[in-house]
Structure formats: C-alpha cells, structure tokens
Design a protein around this motif. Sequence first.
Motif, PDB file in Angstrom:
ATOM      1  N   ASP A   1     -13.435  -1.379   6.267  1.00 47.14           N
ATOM      2  CA  ASP A   1     -13.094  -0.443   5.450  1.00 47.14           C
ATOM      3  C   ASP A   1     -12.490  -1.025   4.072  1.00 47.14           C
ATOM      4  O   ASP A   1     -11.972  -0.465   3.264  1.00 47.14           O
ATOM      5  CB  ASP A   1     -12.097   0.541   6.053  1.00 47.14           C
ATOM      6  CG  ASP A   1     -10.798  -0.240   6.527  1.00 47.14           C
ATOM      7  OD1 ASP A   1     -10.665  -1.599   6.451  1.00 47.14           O
ATOM      8  OD2 ASP A   1      -9.873   0.602   7.049  1.00 47.14           O
TER       9      ASP A   1
ATOM     10  N   TRP B   1      -6.701   4.728   1.564  1.00 45.15           N
ATOM     11  CA  TRP B   1      -5.978   5.724   1.509  1.00 45.15           C
ATOM     12  C   TRP B   1      -4.968   5.779   0.595  1.00 45.15           C
ATOM     13  O   TRP B   1      -4.157   6.812   0.571  1.00 45.15           O
ATOM     14  CB  TRP B   1      -5.056   5.695   2.875  1.00 45.15           C
ATOM     15  CG  TRP B   1      -4.394   4.407   3.037  1.00 45.15           C
ATOM     16  CD1 TRP B   1      -2.890   4.146   2.590  1.00 45.15           C
ATOM     17  CD2 TRP B   1      -4.841   3.215   3.608  1.00 45.15           C
ATOM     18  NE1 TRP B   1      -2.774   2.874   2.825  1.00 45.15           N
ATOM     19  CE2 TRP B   1      -3.771   2.296   3.646  1.00 45.15           C
ATOM     20  CE3 TRP B   1      -5.799   2.751   4.361  1.00 45.15           C
ATOM     21  CZ2 TRP B   1      -3.680   0.938   4.096  1.00 45.15           C
ATOM     22  CZ3 TRP B   1      -5.967   1.663   4.947  1.00 45.15           C
ATOM     23  CH2 TRP B   1      -5.067   0.487   4.601  1.00 45.15           C
ATOM     24  N   ASN B   2      -5.021   4.892  -0.517  1.00 45.28           N
ATOM     25  CA  ASN B   2      -4.310   5.169  -1.655  1.00 45.28           C
ATOM     26  C   ASN B   2      -4.805   4.122  -2.804  1.00 45.28           C
ATOM     27  O   ASN B   2      -4.554   3.151  -3.194  1.00 45.28           O
ATOM     28  CB  ASN B   2      -2.777   4.374  -1.296  1.00 45.28           C
ATOM     29  CG  ASN B   2      -1.799   4.587  -2.429  1.00 45.28           C
ATOM     30  OD1 ASN B   2      -2.147   5.064  -3.612  1.00 45.28           O
ATOM     31  ND2 ASN B   2      -0.572   4.282  -2.240  1.00 45.28           N
ATOM     32  N   LYS B   3      -5.700   4.856  -3.444  1.00 48.16           N
ATOM     33  CA  LYS B   3      -6.698   4.229  -4.252  1.00 48.16           C
ATOM     34  C   LYS B   3      -5.885   4.032  -5.651  1.00 48.16           C
ATOM     35  O   LYS B   3      -6.359   3.116  -6.549  1.00 48.16           O
ATOM     36  CB  LYS B   3      -8.024   4.832  -4.384  1.00 48.16           C
ATOM     37  CG  LYS B   3      -8.886   4.933  -3.238  1.00 48.16           C
ATOM     38  CD  LYS B   3     -10.399   5.578  -3.515  1.00 48.16           C
ATOM     39  CE  LYS B   3     -11.043   5.656  -2.378  1.00 48.16           C
ATOM     40  NZ  LYS B   3     -12.569   6.007  -2.530  1.00 48.16           N
TER      41      LYS B   3
ATOM     42  N   SER C   1       0.642  -1.109   0.087  1.00 44.32           N
ATOM     43  CA  SER C   1      -0.073  -0.019  -0.098  1.00 44.32           C
ATOM     44  C   SER C   1       0.982   1.269   0.118  1.00 44.32           C
ATOM     45  O   SER C   1       0.292   2.436  -0.289  1.00 44.32           O
ATOM     46  CB  SER C   1      -0.875  -0.002   1.288  1.00 44.32           C
ATOM     47  OG  SER C   1      -0.220   0.221   2.508  1.00 44.32           O
ATOM     48  N   ASN C   2       2.071   1.136   0.586  1.00 45.41           N
ATOM     49  CA  ASN C   2       2.913   2.344   0.214  1.00 45.41           C
ATOM     50  C   ASN C   2       4.158   2.273  -0.656  1.00 45.41           C
ATOM     51  O   ASN C   2       4.924   3.214  -0.776  1.00 45.41           O
ATOM     52  CB  ASN C   2       3.958   2.348   1.761  1.00 45.41           C
ATOM     53  CG  ASN C   2       2.931   2.820   2.886  1.00 45.41           C
ATOM     54  OD1 ASN C   2       2.351   3.709   3.221  1.00 45.41           O
ATOM     55  ND2 ASN C   2       2.479   1.687   3.692  1.00 45.41           N
TER      56      ASN C   2
ATOM     57  N   TYR D   1      -7.320   0.219  -1.172  1.00 46.38           N
ATOM     58  CA  TYR D   1      -6.864   0.725   0.085  1.00 46.38           C
ATOM     59  C   TYR D   1      -7.592   2.201   0.073  1.00 46.38           C
ATOM     60  O   TYR D   1      -7.294   2.921  -0.915  1.00 46.38           O
ATOM     61  CB  TYR D   1      -5.257   0.970   0.152  1.00 46.38           C
ATOM     62  CG  TYR D   1      -4.421  -0.321   0.172  1.00 46.38           C
ATOM     63  CD1 TYR D   1      -4.568  -1.012   1.240  1.00 46.38           C
ATOM     64  CD2 TYR D   1      -3.772  -0.910  -1.009  1.00 46.38           C
ATOM     65  CE1 TYR D   1      -3.728  -2.238   1.506  1.00 46.38           C
ATOM     66  CE2 TYR D   1      -3.030  -1.986  -0.909  1.00 46.38           C
ATOM     67  CZ  TYR D   1      -2.975  -2.578   0.274  1.00 46.38           C
ATOM     68  OH  TYR D   1      -2.572  -3.821   0.420  1.00 46.38           O
TER      69      TYR D   1
END
Length: 239
Positions: free
Chosen positions: A211, A162-164, A120-121, A160
């Motif tokens: 989520d 926070w990070n689509k 995700s990062n 995610y």
Amino acid sequence: MKYCLIIALLALCSDNNFAQQPAHAQKEDFSDDWAALSKYKNENAALPAPAVGEKRVVFLGSSIFEFWKQKDPKYFSSHPYIDRGISGQISPQLLIRFRQDVIDLKPAAVIILAGSNDISNDKGHVTNEGIMDHIKSMSELARLHNIKVILCKYLPVYEYPWNKSIKPAEKIVDLNNMIATYAKENNFTVLDYWTPLVNQRKGQKKELTIDGVHPNLAGYKIMQEVTEKAIDQALEKRK
C-alpha cells in the motif's frame, strides 16, 4: 388449594433457578490503557528468561513490525527475536511500553522503529524534534540497562492511503538524518530500512509494498537481510 401450593412452589423454584444463572460478564474496558500495555502482558509473563548465551532481540514498533511476524512467522520463530509491534502506535506509546515490552524481557539488543505514525496522524503539533525526544528517551533507558540500541531509519513513504493530505516523504528523510546523527554521536547502530526500499519519488518501490507504507513479503525479505547485519554489528560493539 392443593393446586395453588404446587403453582407457588413451581414459581419459587423458577425464581431460584433464575437467580442462580450467572450474569453475562461485561467486556473488559481498556479505554484507560492508552499505550496498549495489555496486548503483550500475558505473553511477556509466559516468556522465560533468556537462556545462557542467548542473544535475545526485541523489535519495538508499530504495524511494520506487527505485520512482519504475520507475513513471515518463521523468521521470528527460528531466531531469539521477540516481536512487540502494535499497529497504529506513535512514539510516546512506545516509550510508555518500553519497560514492560523491552527492559523486563532482558534482551541483548532492541530495535526501535518509530516516527511514521506520529507524522501520519499529525494535526499540526508533531515535529521531528518531538519524535526524537521519545527515541532518545528509549535509547537512554536501554543503555542504562545494558541493552544494545539499534535505531531504524524509517521506511520511505510518499503518501499515506488513509491521510493523503500529509506529505511525508521529506519529513521522513529529515527524521532519518536526525536519527543517524544521534546514533553516531552515541555509538548506537543504525538499521537503514529506507535505502533498499526507496524509489525515485522517495516512496517505496511498488514491487515491495502492499500500500506504499507496509512491505509485502518480498519487502520483508530485504528488511531481513539488513536487519541481520545490524544485529551482528550491534552485538559486536563494546559496552
């Protein structure tokens, strides 16, 4: 003259009192603690050695494990289970923490859940092979210290919040296949969190998540069932 002396004495006393006031303590700076070794340091120090016959199990991971204890604390308090999840951590941070938060606690087994935060990062440099390198290093350290290894197939994630821009579903499937293959080659136990939670688009079932990434209590109850089976399986294996 008399009044001048009194004023001078009062001023001197005031200065002395001011000097004796403790300065406000500066907040400790943990910016050099990249792996957050400080988070569980005190808890680890206060933890007694395992009792005779105790089958202690450490849960090492990120927010999935940290939130589990918050949502269902009884699950951990009623078993010899030690939750060492830290929200947001990536696999190299888990590796750095492995001695302090796993080996030194002398568990019978460790459950390693790693990879999703790496994905995700990702800024273009994260590979499943790199994630596997960290998982392999943790597994080898555990085996060296006679700790049974339980490797998790990661929970399904379609997106995610926070990070689509990241499309993780297939990458998690591939990572899980690599984990399962490595575990089989080394006689480690596989804990499959993916299969009971997955929906038709390779994300989490809506009724089991808050989520799309983190389970709700119902999701954790399902995870509990497969976790118990994996722990029993791991502890029954020969060294």
